[in-house]
Write a protein that holds these residues in place. Structure first.
Motif, short mmCIF file in Angstrom:
data_model
loop_
_atom_site.label_atom_id
_atom_site.label_comp_id
_atom_site.label_asym_id
_atom_site.label_seq_id
_atom_site.Cartn_x
_atom_site.Cartn_y
_atom_site.Cartn_z
N ARG A 424 -96.45 -37.18 51.81
CA ARG A 424 -97.40 -37.71 52.79
C ARG A 424 -97.29 -39.23 52.93
O ARG A 424 -97.32 -39.75 54.05
N ASP A 425 -97.15 -39.95 51.83
CA ASP A 425 -97.10 -41.41 51.94
C ASP A 425 -95.84 -41.88 52.68
O ASP A 425 -95.87 -42.91 53.36
N GLU A 426 -94.75 -41.12 52.58
CA GLU A 426 -93.56 -41.44 53.37
C GLU A 426 -93.85 -41.33 54.86
O GLU A 426 -93.46 -42.19 55.66
N GLN A 427 -94.51 -40.26 55.22
CA GLN A 427 -94.82 -40.03 56.62
C GLN A 427 -95.75 -41.11 57.18
O GLN A 427 -95.55 -41.62 58.29
N VAL A 428 -96.74 -41.49 56.38
CA VAL A 428 -97.66 -42.55 56.80
C VAL A 428 -96.91 -43.85 57.05
O VAL A 428 -97.11 -44.52 58.07
N GLN A 429 -96.03 -44.21 56.13
CA GLN A 429 -95.31 -45.47 56.25
C GLN A 429 -94.36 -45.46 57.44
O GLN A 429 -94.19 -46.47 58.13
N ALA A 430 -93.73 -44.31 57.71
CA ALA A 430 -92.84 -44.21 58.87
C ALA A 430 -93.61 -44.40 60.16
O ALA A 430 -93.16 -45.09 61.09
N TRP A 431 -94.79 -43.78 60.28
CA TRP A 431 -95.61 -43.96 61.47
C TRP A 431 -96.04 -45.43 61.62
O TRP A 431 -96.04 -45.98 62.73
N ARG A 432 -96.39 -46.07 60.52
CA ARG A 432 -96.81 -47.47 60.59
C ARG A 432 -95.69 -48.34 61.15
O ARG A 432 -95.94 -49.31 61.87
N TRP A 433 -94.44 -48.00 60.81
CA TRP A 433 -93.33 -48.83 61.27
C TRP A 433 -93.04 -48.61 62.75
O TRP A 433 -92.71 -49.56 63.47
N VAL A 434 -93.12 -47.38 63.25
CA VAL A 434 -92.76 -47.14 64.65
C VAL A 434 -93.92 -47.42 65.61
O VAL A 434 -93.68 -47.62 66.81
N GLU A 435 -95.15 -47.46 65.13
CA GLU A 435 -96.29 -47.60 66.05
C GLU A 435 -96.26 -48.88 66.89
O GLU A 435 -96.55 -48.83 68.09
N PRO A 436 -95.93 -50.05 66.32
CA PRO A 436 -95.87 -51.24 67.19
C PRO A 436 -94.86 -51.10 68.32
O PRO A 436 -95.08 -51.62 69.43
N ILE A 437 -93.76 -50.39 68.09
CA ILE A 437 -92.77 -50.16 69.14
C ILE A 437 -93.37 -49.24 70.20
O ILE A 437 -93.27 -49.51 71.41
N LEU A 438 -93.98 -48.15 69.76
CA LEU A 438 -94.62 -47.21 70.70
C LEU A 438 -95.66 -47.91 71.55
O LEU A 438 -95.72 -47.72 72.77
N ASP A 439 -96.50 -48.73 70.92
CA ASP A 439 -97.57 -49.41 71.64
C ASP A 439 -97.01 -50.39 72.67
O ASP A 439 -97.52 -50.48 73.80
N THR A 440 -95.96 -51.11 72.28
CA THR A 440 -95.37 -52.08 73.21
C THR A 440 -94.75 -51.38 74.40
O THR A 440 -94.92 -51.81 75.55
N TRP A 441 -94.01 -50.32 74.16
CA TRP A 441 -93.41 -49.56 75.26
C TRP A 441 -94.48 -48.97 76.17
O TRP A 441 -94.33 -48.96 77.39
#
Length: 476
Positions: A424-441
């Motif tokens: 679970r903590d891997e998944q959380v960290q992966a989402w944290r990294w991609v979210e700024p890209i998703l939000d900007t797009w």
């Protein structure tokens, strides 16, 4: 094993063929049974007949193998939103009193929570139960955490198997063997000797019949947040203390936490998003993304992503990790390419245009292989160099039967092995990294860059690497 979504594409193309291979290899217990579920009423006989037709080209066993495998299968109508269906399912399973029950949720993510709630209500979340969750788990960090919280109310963390089938590929396992089983590579596996790393997952297929799902997901969620970041972890992680499941996953989470954030101001410089338009694949015309069934008119969903990522730690500081994935590309290929630095002082004339004389290419698909490129003297009376390679064809190098990724992972679930599944903590960290890209797009008025089907993506993808005096490794 209970397959929720047993009538779906994943079950027909991947899961049941994988179980059939395990059955033919004698890897399934004689008493093992498969309960395939779907929302529509059907008889087991009709379901098995349809399955046999769908799997005809994938079956390699003898006729008696299929007959004995089919005897393991039962079809049940189970609507995820109908509690009465779960009461019937519980009665069937509890009547057999199996020691291990695997619930594979090959459904849309919004059904994960109601399915797990119903399994808990009817007592099917006992210690011998395991639940497999397919990606993508949610569409952002909040929705992912909401699903994880709901599932955790009914199943312990060591009962939850978040599957990423790329981790089950033989060549990914060989990456660990190469790195941690040999003294040769470890001294070179660091910033002093690695110039850059490229990871590509390219598909010739378009969205096919998944248009509605894909238009709500996109390539960043579908491929980068899970498959590509997991491969980054496998390349970059420190040697684990052992092969114990948490020893490996503890090292992977360190890499995910060390990924430098790509903030709003950096997105335009370090990422490329694209969308395919009409072109040709293997000489056949194919439509553009906006002409595919189920796609909203004017959709800005990306079908291609390229990213320059960096890892802020002592081993990898300053080494770019270039990630690329896309649909309707020139070839179906998945590979990891390690480009080593050149020698400090070149005394031999070099082949024209050669920028990376030493590189390790780990091919994940279509054929799994490992190839190491280096320079040797060209035959003749002059001292000139030419490039050659050492090739390891993983399929031909061993006579031992090679299990496919899904087969290996399904057997690991049955045996209770969590090492190749995402914590679970891997998944959380992966989402944290991609979210700024998703939000900007999402907030950007600039649409994805267009690229022709049958090419290697937008020109901006090549420009992303050219700023580092590099280019994509592209080899048939």
């Amino acid at each position: 094993m209970v397959l929720f979504g047993g009538t779906g594409d994943l079950a027909r193309r991947k899961l049941l063929p994988a179980l059939f291979c395990a059955h033919c290899a004698g890897q399934l217990h004689p008493d093992a049974r498969i309960v395939a579920t779907g929302s529509r009423a059907a008889s087991t006989q009709d379901y098995v007949a349809q399955l046999e037709e769908a799997m005809r080209e994938q079956r390699h066993g003898a006729p008696q193998d299929w007959a004995s495998f089919a005897n393991r299968i039962v079809y049940m109508q189970v609507d995820a939103l109908d509690p009465a269906h779960f009461d019937t399912l519980a009665q069937r399973i509890q009547a057999r009193s199996p020691q291990v029950v695997v619930f594979y949720l090959a459904t849309a993510p919004h059904l994960f929570v109601p399915v797990c709630e119903q399994l808990g209500r009817v007592g099917l979340n006992h210690p011998g139960a395991r639940v497999v969750l397919e990606k993508p788990l949610g569409h952002d960090l909040d929705s992912s955490e909401s699903i994880n919280d709901a599932v955790a109310r009914h199943f312990a963390e060591d009962q939850i198997y978040r599957i990423d089938h790329y981790l089950g590929k033989e060549s990914v396992q060989n990456l660990m063997a190469i790195r941690f089983g040999n003294a040769l590579f470890d001294p070179l596996w660091r910033r002093e000797w690695v110039r850059e790393v490229q990871i590509t997952i390219a598909e010739e297929l378009g969205v096919e019949a998944r248009g509605d799902f894909y238009d709500r997901t996109g390539a960043l969620r579908d491929m980068v947040q899970n498959h590509l970041l997991q491969l980054v972890c496998m390349v970059a992680m420190e040697p684990p203390a052992s092969l114990a499941e948490d020893a490996i996953r503890d090292e992977k989470i360190k890499i995910l936490k060390a990924l430098k954030p790509i903030l709003h101001r950096d997105v335009a410089e370090k990422t490329v998003r694209g969308q395919y338009h009409a072109g040709a694949i293997q000489g056949q015309p194919v439509p553009g993304y906006l002409q595919e069934q189920g796609i909203v008119a004017g959709s800005g969903t990306e079908t291609f992503v390229a990213i320059k990522a960096e890892i802020a730690n002592w081993r990898w500081a300053g080494v770019p990790f270039f990630l690329r994935t896309g649909k309707r590309m020139q070839a179906r290929v998945a590979e990891i390419v390690i480009h080593f630095r050149d020698v400090p002082h070149a005394i031999f004339p070099r082949p024209y245009g050669l920028t990376a004389p030493n590189r390790l290419v780990i091919r994940l698909q279509p054929q799994e292989s490992i190839r190491l490129y280096f320079l040797v003297k060209q035959p003749g009376d002059t001292v000139a160099l030419t490039q050659t390679s050492l090739d390891l064809d993983l399929a031909a190098s061993s006579k031992v039967r090679r299990a496919g990724a899904y087969e290996r992972l399904l057997l690991d679930v049955i045996r209770g092995r969590l090492g190749l599944f995402v914590r679970r903590d891997e998944q959380v960290q992966a989402w944290r990294w991609v979210e700024p890209i998703l939000d900007t797009w999402r907030d950007s008025p600039i649409p994805p860059k267009s690229y022709t089907s049958g090419t290697w993506g937008p020109a901006a993808s090549s420009a992303l690497l050219s700023r580092d005096a590099s280019s994509w490794h592209e080899e048939s």
